[in-house]
Write a protein that holds these residues in place. Structure first.
Motif, PDB file in Angstrom:
ATOM      1  N   PHE A  60     -47.410  50.747  13.623  1.00  0.00           N
ATOM      2  CA  PHE A  60     -46.122  50.734  14.309  1.00  0.00           C
ATOM      3  C   PHE A  60     -45.263  51.922  13.875  1.00  0.00           C
ATOM      4  CE2 PHE A  60     -41.679  48.836  14.395  1.00  0.00           C
ATOM      5  CZ  PHE A  60     -41.466  49.123  15.738  1.00  0.00           C
ATOM      6  N   GLY A  63     -46.764  55.144  15.377  1.00  0.00           N
ATOM      7  CA  GLY A  63     -46.583  55.183  16.822  1.00  0.00           C
ATOM      8  C   GLY A  63     -45.137  55.367  17.224  1.00  0.00           C
ATOM      9  N   PHE A  64     -44.230  54.646  16.583  1.00  0.00           N
ATOM     10  CA  PHE A  64     -42.798  54.786  16.864  1.00  0.00           C
ATOM     11  C   PHE A  64     -42.334  56.205  16.565  1.00  0.00           C
ATOM     12  CE2 PHE A  64     -38.352  54.696  15.600  1.00  0.00           C
ATOM     13  CZ  PHE A  64     -37.751  53.918  16.574  1.00  0.00           C
ATOM     14  N   THR A  67     -43.712  58.435  19.482  1.00  0.00           N
ATOM     15  CA  THR A  67     -43.160  58.211  20.818  1.00  0.00           C
ATOM     16  C   THR A  67     -41.663  58.439  20.883  1.00  0.00           C
ATOM     17  OG1 THR A  67     -42.883  55.808  20.461  1.00  0.00           O
ATOM     18  CG2 THR A  67     -44.983  56.560  21.389  1.00  0.00           C
ATOM     19  N   GLU A  68     -40.976  58.365  19.733  1.00  0.00           N
ATOM     20  CA  GLU A  68     -39.546  58.665  19.706  1.00  0.00           C
ATOM     21  C   GLU A  68     -39.273  60.138  19.429  1.00  0.00           C
ATOM     22  OE1 GLU A  68     -36.807  56.660  20.321  1.00  0.00           O
ATOM     23  OE2 GLU A  68     -38.342  55.306  21.114  1.00  0.00           O
ATOM     24  N   HIS A 185     -42.862  46.752  23.712  1.00  0.00           N
ATOM     25  CA  HIS A 185     -42.779  48.149  23.294  1.00  0.00           C
ATOM     26  C   HIS A 185     -43.355  48.334  21.898  1.00  0.00           C
ATOM     27  CE1 HIS A 185     -39.215  47.382  25.982  1.00  0.00           C
ATOM     28  NE2 HIS A 185     -39.882  48.275  26.670  1.00  0.00           N
ATOM     29  N   ASN A 186     -43.135  47.357  21.038  1.00  0.00           N
ATOM     30  CA  ASN A 186     -43.699  47.430  19.687  1.00  0.00           C
ATOM     31  C   ASN A 186     -45.220  47.399  19.733  1.00  0.00           C
ATOM     32  OD1 ASN A 186     -41.046  47.286  18.835  1.00  0.00           O
ATOM     33  ND2 ASN A 186     -41.148  45.139  18.258  1.00  0.00           N
ATOM     34  N   ASP A 189     -46.356  50.806  20.725  1.00  0.00           N
ATOM     35  CA  ASP A 189     -46.220  51.738  19.604  1.00  0.00           C
ATOM     36  C   ASP A 189     -47.339  51.528  18.586  1.00  0.00           C
ATOM     37  OD1 ASP A 189     -44.076  53.389  20.233  1.00  0.00           O
ATOM     38  OD2 ASP A 189     -42.587  51.987  19.468  1.00  0.00           O
ATOM     39  N   LYS A 218     -43.211  56.162  26.606  1.00  0.00           N
ATOM     40  CA  LYS A 218     -43.986  56.202  25.372  1.00  0.00           C
ATOM     41  C   LYS A 218     -45.416  56.674  25.624  1.00  0.00           C
ATOM     42  CE  LYS A 218     -41.423  52.649  22.776  1.00  0.00           C
ATOM     43  NZ  LYS A 218     -41.178  53.467  21.567  1.00  0.00           N
TER      44      LYS A 218
END
Length: 268
Positions: A60, A63-64, A67-68, A185-186, A189, A218
């Motif tokens: 997580f 990935g976060f 994607t952020e 969304h999590n 991610d 994302k």
């Protein structure tokens, strides 16, 4: 597909409840999904608090971060440490000094909530962000998309036990990588983080939810060109997919699907 027996994940909690069925009450034990506040801390500074399932948090975090746009490639994330506290979990993330300096310049106050990837944005400009363009988009047989969703639906131990989780998967060459979370969304991610160090971006990302703006955003940020959802997309998600070069597929159920963008990449 043969029947698959899935173990109940440790991130669940059995609780007593009363079920009423046709007027008859029955005391029973229900298995509930855990939902935990997860603080993402970059180089000692708190950046976001997300409500999430407390599993696969390393995936997580990576990935976060990708994607952020906090980092541009996996190697810019140097270390991850998980710290359990009384009221949640802290993920201590170390990133390169260059990326941390950029993060401090554009830092915004995110306060994520289950099912909402944009909660806490402080302006329309920060909520509706420019989307990445998918480079070298791939094609895929429609039977592979159907198979990918079939496998995703079969490999959801947390949701099977609780009925309260979403799943995201990356299907490629007949194999699927799946991650679950109480927030869709999590989950995405997490699977993007798990796949981040693999160079390939072919195959398809499949999700057990609708396809929202944030899902497409994302996927594009991570370089994936095909996204398939079990439910409908939003109109904004379709417009974004067309802009980004993402093939967006919805209502993937049984033997049918609906293709909303770049339909030529799904080979029939």
């Amino acid at each position: 597909m043969s029947t698959i027996t899935l173990a109940i994940p440790a991130t669940t909690q059995p609780l007593g409840a009363i079920r009423i069925d046709h007027g008859q009450a029955q005391l029973r034990t229900e298995i509930l999904a855990e939902e935990t506040a997860v603080a993402l801390v970059y180089n000692g500074i708190s950046h976001a608090v997300m409500m999430a399932s407390p599993l696969d948090l390393e995936d997580f975090a990576l990935g976060f971060s990708l994607t952020e746009g906090i980092i541009q490639k996996p190697g810019e994330l140097l270390d991850i440490e998980l710290i359990t506290a009384e009221n949640g979990m802290t993920v201590e993330i170390q990133i390169t000094e260059q990326r941390f300096a950029q993060l401090k310049q554009v830092r915004r106050n995110l306060a994520g909530r289950t099912g909402c990837g944009l909660c806490g944005q402080d302006s329309l400009e920060s909520a509706i962000r420019p989307v990445a363009q998918v480079v070298n988009p791939v094609s895929l047989a429609y039977q592979d998309v159907l198979q990918a969703m079939e496998h995703l639906c079969a490999l959801q131990p947390l949701n099977n036990a609780t009925g309260a989780a979403h799943a995201a998967g990356w299907w490629r060459d007949g194999q699927i990588l799946v991650r679950e979370d109480v927030g869709r969304h999590n989950a995405l991610d997490k699977v993007i983080g798990a796949a981040a160090r693999t160079v390939a971006r072919d195959g398809v990302l499949v999700i057990s939810s609708r396809a929202s703006y944030e899902i497409v955003h994302k996927a594009a940020a991570a370089g994936f060109g095909i996204v398939a959802a079990i439910s409908a997309p939003t109109a904004l998600a379709v417009r974004l997919a067309r802009e980004a070069g993402v093939t967006l597929v919805g209502f993937v159920r049984g033997e049918r699907m609906t293709i909303y963008s770049h339909d030529g990449r799904i080979v029939r």
